[in-house]
Design a protein around this motif. Structure first.
Motif, PDB file in Angstrom:
ATOM      1  N   ASN A 126      25.910 -17.414  -0.044  1.00 27.56           N
ATOM      2  CA  ASN A 126      27.315 -17.734   0.160  1.00 27.56           C
ATOM      3  C   ASN A 126      27.327 -19.449   0.519  1.00 27.56           C
ATOM      4  OD1 ASN A 126      30.098 -17.395   0.579  1.00 27.56           O
ATOM      5  ND2 ASN A 126      29.844 -17.857   2.974  1.00 27.56           N
ATOM      6  N   ALA A 127      26.190 -19.892   1.406  1.00 25.23           N
ATOM      7  CA  ALA A 127      26.331 -21.200   1.535  1.00 25.23           C
ATOM      8  C   ALA A 127      26.068 -22.104   0.217  1.00 25.23           C
ATOM      9  CB  ALA A 127      25.373 -21.814   2.412  1.00 25.23           C
ATOM     10  N   LEU A 128      25.215 -21.406  -0.695  1.00 25.22           N
ATOM     11  CA  LEU A 128      24.591 -21.959  -1.709  1.00 25.22           C
ATOM     12  C   LEU A 128      25.744 -21.978  -2.778  1.00 25.22           C
ATOM     13  CD1 LEU A 128      21.237 -20.688  -2.628  1.00 25.22           C
ATOM     14  CD2 LEU A 128      21.847 -23.226  -2.571  1.00 25.22           C
ATOM     15  N   MET A 129      26.656 -21.139  -2.799  1.00 30.76           N
ATOM     16  CA  MET A 129      27.805 -21.001  -3.606  1.00 30.76           C
ATOM     17  C   MET A 129      28.722 -22.198  -3.615  1.00 30.76           C
ATOM     18  SD  MET A 129      27.646 -18.142  -5.650  1.00 30.76           S
ATOM     19  CE  MET A 129      27.143 -16.511  -5.879  1.00 30.76           C
ATOM     20  N   HIS A 130      28.765 -22.618  -2.224  1.00 36.66           N
ATOM     21  CA  HIS A 130      29.668 -23.674  -1.778  1.00 36.66           C
ATOM     22  C   HIS A 130      29.076 -25.200  -1.927  1.00 36.66           C
ATOM     23  CE1 HIS A 130      31.707 -20.150  -0.098  1.00 36.66           C
ATOM     24  NE2 HIS A 130      32.755 -21.100  -0.244  1.00 36.66           N
ATOM     25  N   ILE A 131      27.721 -25.397  -1.685  1.00 36.25           N
ATOM     26  CA  ILE A 131      27.103 -26.393  -1.977  1.00 36.25           C
ATOM     27  C   ILE A 131      26.310 -27.149  -2.992  1.00 36.25           C
ATOM     28  CG2 ILE A 131      27.242 -26.630   0.808  1.00 36.25           C
ATOM     29  CD1 ILE A 131      24.168 -26.099   0.676  1.00 36.25           C
ATOM     30  N   ALA A 132      25.686 -25.820  -3.680  1.00 32.83           N
ATOM     31  CA  ALA A 132      25.109 -26.327  -4.907  1.00 32.83           C
ATOM     32  C   ALA A 132      25.822 -26.915  -6.129  1.00 32.83           C
ATOM     33  CB  ALA A 132      24.376 -24.894  -5.420  1.00 32.83           C
ATOM     34  N   ASP A 133      25.199 -28.025  -6.780  1.00 25.55           N
ATOM     35  CA  ASP A 133      25.889 -28.584  -7.816  1.00 25.55           C
ATOM     36  C   ASP A 133      25.595 -27.905  -9.305  1.00 25.55           C
ATOM     37  OD1 ASP A 133      26.428 -30.733  -6.207  1.00 25.55           O
ATOM     38  OD2 ASP A 133      24.623 -31.888  -6.752  1.00 25.55           O
ATOM     39  N   CYS A 134      24.846 -26.974  -9.266  1.00 28.83           N
ATOM     40  CA  CYS A 134      24.750 -26.164 -10.523  1.00 28.83           C
ATOM     41  C   CYS A 134      24.837 -24.563 -10.120  1.00 28.83           C
ATOM     42  CB  CYS A 134      23.110 -26.196 -10.789  1.00 28.83           C
ATOM     43  SG  CYS A 134      21.875 -25.494  -9.740  1.00 28.83           S
ATOM     44  N   PRO A 135      24.993 -23.799 -11.107  1.00 30.73           N
ATOM     45  CA  PRO A 135      25.539 -22.378 -11.136  1.00 30.73           C
ATOM     46  C   PRO A 135      24.475 -21.626 -10.326  1.00 30.73           C
ATOM     47  CG  PRO A 135      25.623 -23.097 -13.321  1.00 30.73           C
ATOM     48  CD  PRO A 135      24.845 -24.278 -12.804  1.00 30.73           C
TER      49      PRO A 135
END
Length: 149
Positions: A126-135
């Motif tokens: 969930n956190a990655l979905m919000h902070i990552a610059d790529c898919p």
């Protein structure tokens, strides 16, 4: 869409290993390199205490050991890879590495917890979905993928 670098979150869980098999198939299809990222969470205060130093070395050793399964899977399937073992919160470390290494996509295993449980105990996916610059591609264990060994 080119996919030269796939970042794989590798924590040793069954969910993560299932996602790794999916990453293998994508890497083979696109001729990609896989960046294996394993994190551990050390203390934020560094001391000269030998017990603290031992604990940090042991956590890093365990993280390195967890990566061996992924490395063997990628080698067996002739997929090029590089290893990253990082200290810090998983989502932030993975997102930062993806950005610094120009990853085209992040693949991570997901336990599929409910939103409420995810909010209470935290969710790397969930956190990655919000902070990552790529898919970010979250793979649930229930997803069937027959090809990678």
């Amino acid at each position: 869409m080119p996919m030269k670098k796939i970042l794989l979150g590798a924590d040793g869980s069954d969910h993560s290993k299932h996602a790794a098999r999916y990453a293998v198939d994508l890497a083979k299809a696109f001729g990609s390199k896989v960046l294996i990222v394993t994190t551990y969470r050390g203390q934020t205060i560094v001391t000269n205490d030998p017990a603290h130093q031992y604990t940090m070395k042991e956590m890093r050793r365990r993280a390195k050991h967890r990566q061996s399964w992924y490395q063997e899977l990628l080698d067996k399937n002739d997929v090029p890879w590089e290893s990253h073992i990082l200290d810090g919160p998983a989502a932030e470390a993975i997102a930062d590495t993806a950005q610094r290494r120009n990853a085209d996509i992040i693949i991570i295993g997901s336990r599929g917890r409910s939103n409420l449980v995810g909010m209470i105990v935290g969710s790397t996916t969930n956190a990655l979905m919000h902070i990552a610059d790529c898919p970010v591609l979250a793979i649930r264990l229930k997803h069937r993928l027959p090809s990678a060994k």
